[in-house]
Design a protein around this motif. Structure first.
Motif, PDB file in Angstrom:
ATOM      1  N   GLN A  98       0.822  -1.214   0.000  1.00 55.40           N
ATOM      2  CA  GLN A  98       0.000   0.000   0.000  1.00 55.40           C
ATOM      3  C   GLN A  98       0.853   1.260   0.000  1.00 55.40           C
ATOM      4  O   GLN A  98       0.626   2.174  -0.769  1.00 55.40           O
ATOM      5  N   GLN A  99       1.824   1.301   0.909  1.00 55.57           N
ATOM      6  CA  GLN A  99       2.650   2.502   1.008  1.00 55.57           C
ATOM      7  C   GLN A  99       4.005   2.306   0.342  1.00 55.57           C
ATOM      8  O   GLN A  99       5.019   2.731   0.847  1.00 55.57           O
ATOM      9  N   GLY A 152       1.202  10.703  -5.212  1.00 55.28           N
ATOM     10  CA  GLY A 152       0.959   9.354  -4.702  1.00 55.28           C
ATOM     11  C   GLY A 152       0.904   8.318  -5.815  1.00 55.28           C
ATOM     12  O   GLY A 152       1.458   7.224  -5.688  1.00 55.28           O
ATOM     13  N   GLN A 156       3.483   5.198  -6.518  1.00 54.88           N
ATOM     14  CA  GLN A 156       3.076   3.795  -6.622  1.00 54.88           C
ATOM     15  C   GLN A 156       3.546   3.189  -7.935  1.00 54.88           C
ATOM     16  O   GLN A 156       3.851   2.002  -8.003  1.00 54.88           O
ATOM     17  N   ALA A 179      -4.095   3.843  -0.771  1.00 54.55           N
ATOM     18  CA  ALA A 179      -3.896   5.219  -0.326  1.00 54.55           C
ATOM     19  C   ALA A 179      -4.222   6.225  -1.436  1.00 54.55           C
ATOM     20  O   ALA A 179      -3.920   7.403  -1.303  1.00 54.55           O
TER      21      ALA A 179
END
Ligand code: ADP
Ligand code: ADP
Length: 240
Positions: A98-99, A152, A156, A179
């Motif tokens: 996710q992060q 973001g 990713q 996220a």
């Protein structure tokens, strides 16, 4: 053909049966979504499939021959020792979380090159190959940015590039868009799927986002540590 085969997996944390007997086959070249409520066991299943976590019982077999067309024998991941298992992970699997778990002090290209550097590829070659992946994922011109200077969605996609640089047989993603807003999430999933199954590789993605699952070729649902339902968009691909 089956590339990953899990049989009768159980895993408990004290009284919590995170996996209560899961059998699952992952086909080479598919994009498999694992869905389910929070706490249902999705992450545990992903970690066991990827050899990050050892089950209490049951086994996971990797059939490299499904990807290579060769005749390599199946590998039972649980029978490897720790060193063999981390080597297998490093050389065979890609991971997106996710992060991102990107290193903020490093640039986009340095982050994407890390798995190659860890495998002993010289820096110049590693960064050249990583830059190729960044370009393929729409990040040309951003190679020298640090992670904090990216959006973001861009960050990713760097994480996707980092997962792909070693040309893994299977990419595992755990809430890779968790996220992100939904438009960015769709872009990142298209990049992730295009760079994985678009190149004949296999994707296993844990998500609670129906939009993410809709982009996959098959969905299994986990409830209370069991696979309760499968749904496939491709005829003949419904098997567990
Ligand atoms: P999901 O990914 O579907 O949210 P998880 O696989 O993370 O589910 O967790 C399944 C269950 O196991 C949950 O009840 C969770 O609290 C528990 N669990 C997961 N990891 C641990 C751990 N390291 N220690 C104790 N309980 C855990
Ligand atoms: P997610 O479902 O988004 O993966 P979780 O909160 O379920 O996030 O789990 C994140 C990690 O935290 C898990 O992989 C597990 O190792 C750990 N974890 C989850 N639940 C517990 C818990 N009850 N006790 C201790 N560790 C846990």
């Amino acid at each position: 053909t089956v590339i990953l085969e899990a049989s009768d997996l159980t895993k408990s944390y004290g009284d919590t049966h995170a996996l209560a007997g899961v059998s699952l086959q992952v086909q080479a070249g598919e994009a498999l979504a694992i869905m389910g409520a929070s706490g249902s066991g999705k992450s545990t299943l992903l970690h066991v499939l990827a050899g990050i976590l050892t089950p209490d019982s049951g086994r996971v077999e990797l059939h490299r021959s499904a990807a290579s067309g060769g005749d390599e024998p199946a590998v039972s991941i649980g029978e490897l020792n720790d060193a063999e298992r981390s080597k297998l992970r490093r050389e065979t699997f890609g991971f997106v979380f996710q992060q991102g778990l990107l290193v903020p002090e490093l640039t986009a290209v340095e982050n994407a090159a890390l798995p190659l550097m860890l495998s002993g590829v010289p820096r110049a070659e590693a960064e050249q190959r990583a830059a190729g992946w960044l370009a393929a994922l729409g990040l040309s011109g951003l190679e020298q940015r640090r992670i904090g200077q990216l959006s973001g969605g861009q960050a990713q996609r760097v994480a996707v590039a980092r997962a792909q640089v070693i040309s893994p047989l299977v990419v595992f993603a755990d809430e890779p868009t968790g996220a992100l807003d939904s438009a960015t999430s769709a872009d990142v999933m298209d990049a992730l799927i295009g760079s994985t199954t678009g190149r004949g590789r296999t994707l296993v993605v844990v998500t609670h986002d129906e939009g993410v699952a809709a982009r996959c070729t098959r969905t299994v649902r986990v409830r209370d540590g069991r696979v309760v339902e499968t749904r496939s968009k491709v005829a003949g691909m419904d098997y567990i």
